[in-house]
Design an enzyme around this catalytic site. Structure first.
Site, PDB file in Angstrom:
ATOM      1  N   SER A  17       0.740  -1.411  -0.157  1.00 23.85           N
ATOM      2  CA  SER A  17       0.027   0.138  -0.015  1.00 23.85           C
ATOM      3  C   SER A  17       0.822   1.228  -0.351  1.00 23.85           C
ATOM      4  O   SER A  17       0.414   2.272  -0.398  1.00 23.85           O
ATOM      5  CB  SER A  17      -0.713  -0.247   0.954  1.00 23.85           C
ATOM      6  N   LYS A  66      -9.113  -6.199  10.243  1.00 22.26           N
ATOM      7  CA  LYS A  66      -9.565  -5.719   9.865  1.00 22.26           C
ATOM      8  C   LYS A  66     -11.077  -5.960  10.476  1.00 22.26           C
ATOM      9  O   LYS A  66     -12.233  -5.694  10.354  1.00 22.26           O
ATOM     10  CB  LYS A  66      -9.853  -6.269   7.734  1.00 22.26           C
ATOM     11  N   ASP A 102     -12.580  -4.314  -0.530  1.00 17.10           N
ATOM     12  CA  ASP A 102     -12.376  -5.339  -1.070  1.00 17.10           C
ATOM     13  C   ASP A 102     -13.102  -4.969  -2.497  1.00 17.10           C
ATOM     14  O   ASP A 102     -12.027  -6.140  -3.635  1.00 17.10           O
ATOM     15  CB  ASP A 102     -11.742  -6.461  -0.146  1.00 17.10           C
ATOM     16  N   GLY A 128     -13.283 -17.139   2.824  1.00 19.25           N
ATOM     17  CA  GLY A 128     -12.130 -16.545   3.891  1.00 19.25           C
ATOM     18  C   GLY A 128     -12.428 -14.365   3.817  1.00 19.25           C
ATOM     19  O   GLY A 128     -13.365 -14.368   3.194  1.00 19.25           O
ATOM     20  N   GLY A 129     -12.084 -13.900   4.287  1.00 23.26           N
ATOM     21  CA  GLY A 129     -11.737 -12.621   4.273  1.00 23.26           C
ATOM     22  C   GLY A 129     -11.883 -12.195   3.733  1.00 23.26           C
ATOM     23  O   GLY A 129     -13.259 -11.140   2.501  1.00 23.26           O
ATOM     24  N   ASN A 149     -16.032 -23.684  -1.110  1.00 27.05           N
ATOM     25  CA  ASN A 149     -14.791 -23.581   0.021  1.00 27.05           C
ATOM     26  C   ASN A 149     -14.414 -25.119   0.551  1.00 27.05           C
ATOM     27  O   ASN A 149     -15.494 -26.120   0.609  1.00 27.05           O
ATOM     28  CB  ASN A 149     -15.581 -22.546   0.773  1.00 27.05           C
ATOM     29  N   ARG A 150     -13.364 -25.701   0.621  1.00 27.08           N
ATOM     30  CA  ARG A 150     -13.361 -26.663   1.736  1.00 27.08           C
ATOM     31  C   ARG A 150     -14.192 -27.039   2.682  1.00 27.08           C
ATOM     32  O   ARG A 150     -14.596 -27.576   2.790  1.00 27.08           O
ATOM     33  CB  ARG A 150     -11.663 -26.840   1.729  1.00 27.08           C
TER      34      ARG A 150
END
Ligand code: NAP
Length: 276
Positions: A17, A66, A102, A128-129, A149-150
């Site tokens: 960033s 976050k 995001d 996830g996030g 997803n797993r």
């Protein structure tokens, strides 16, 4: 006086960033600087209040802050970041307000390559996030999001929370992947599979892909992951992960300053930092 922006996280020294935002600041001739600050979970409240008191222009939050931001009573999250359950951008102009850019970053990166995803069937690997932000954002623009997803239960919980705000989202296990991909328009990898150093890993292989598919891997280290190499060989269109990073940063910059920064300059800075 020079205006201060920054990213708070721990670890934060590898964040791209600062180079990305400082490139935009220089290109725009602004009297400002963007720094990385190591801030712990416990210190986040004090750090944000301090940044606000010192007149910071705005901050980004990264691992592990976050989700923690939503536990702070003084921070006002917008509806999207509350739904996602994570804040990556904080603005100090009108109180201390939280946003999540995001998902917008991923959406712009993908739509640059393939146009609108409204009505399209998007297979989303991960819960996830990053996948949470993408699921909320893509559903909000009318895509049909198929989460794989797993840990199936985690995928189901994500599908339920997006559906509860009106999104067309369903969750599946890995066993359904082949069938889902046959009729999909877009595949997004939002897992960490394929990321350095385990660069030979991929959940989906070339034999499961078709030429009409757009394959987007949000992993940007390496830029061309094993999944993208297999997708290219299968004749699918590919989208690499760096523009998601650039666009999420650009949207944060716009929230803080009201100015859309030069994304080509930010992209060049990111690619230089990655050595590409
Ligand atoms: P996260 O919250 O830790 O989620 C990781 C996800 O990957 C989970 O869905 C997890 O499944 C799955 N996963 C991990 N190892 C796996 C394996 N061996 N097989 C199958 N699934 C596996 O991470 P995140 O923050 O969402 O980030 C995910 C990736 O996206 C990272 O590589 C990160 O660098 C990248 N990223 C890129 C951008 C960008 O701007 N381009 C932005 C954010 C993140 P389970 O639920 O089963 O554990």
């Amino acid at each position: 006086m020079e205006e201060v922006f920054g990213v708070f996280g721990d670890p934060v020294e590898h964040s791209l960033s600062p180079v990305m935002h400082n490139a935009a600041i220089s290109a725009l001739g602004m009297k400002a600087r963007y720094h990385a600050f190591r801030v712990s979970r416990e210190g986040l409240g004090d750090a944000l209040l301090g940044a606000c008191a010192m007149g910071f222009g705005g901050v980004n939050l990264t691992i592990p802050l976050k989700e923690r931001a939503l536990e702070l009573g003084f921070l006002e999250p917008d509806a999207l970041s509350r739904g996602i359950g994570a804040v990556n951008t904080v603005d100090f102009k009108d109180g201390i307000r939280g946003f999540n850019t995001d998902g917008v970053g991923a959406l712009r990166a993908l739509e640059d390559a393939c146009g609108s995803i409204r009505g399209k069937r998007v297979v989303l690997l991960g819960a996830g996030g990053a996948a949470r932000a993408i699921a909320f954002q893509f559903a909000s623009v009318g895509a049909r999001v198929l989460i794989v997803n797993r840990t199936e239960e985690r995928g189901r919980r994500l599908a339920e929370s997006v559906s509860s705000v009106g999104g067309a989202v369903e969750a599946f296990g890995f066993a359904s992947l082949g069938e889902l991909l046959d009729s999909a328009h877009v595949l997004v990898n939002a897992t960490s599979v394929g990321m350095h150093p385990l660069v030979n890993r991929t959940i989906v292989t070339g034999d499961m892909l078709h030429p009409g598919l757009v394959v987007f891997d949000i992993v940007y280290n390496p830029l061309k992951t094993r999944l993208l190499l297999e997708a290219e060989a299968a004749g699918a269109r590919i989208v690499t992960g760096e523009m998601m990073l650039v666009y999420q940063g650009a949207e944060a910059f716009r929230i803080w300053t009201g100015v859309m920064p030069p994304v080509d300059v930010m992209k060049r800075a990111v690619l230089d930092a990655l050595g590409v």
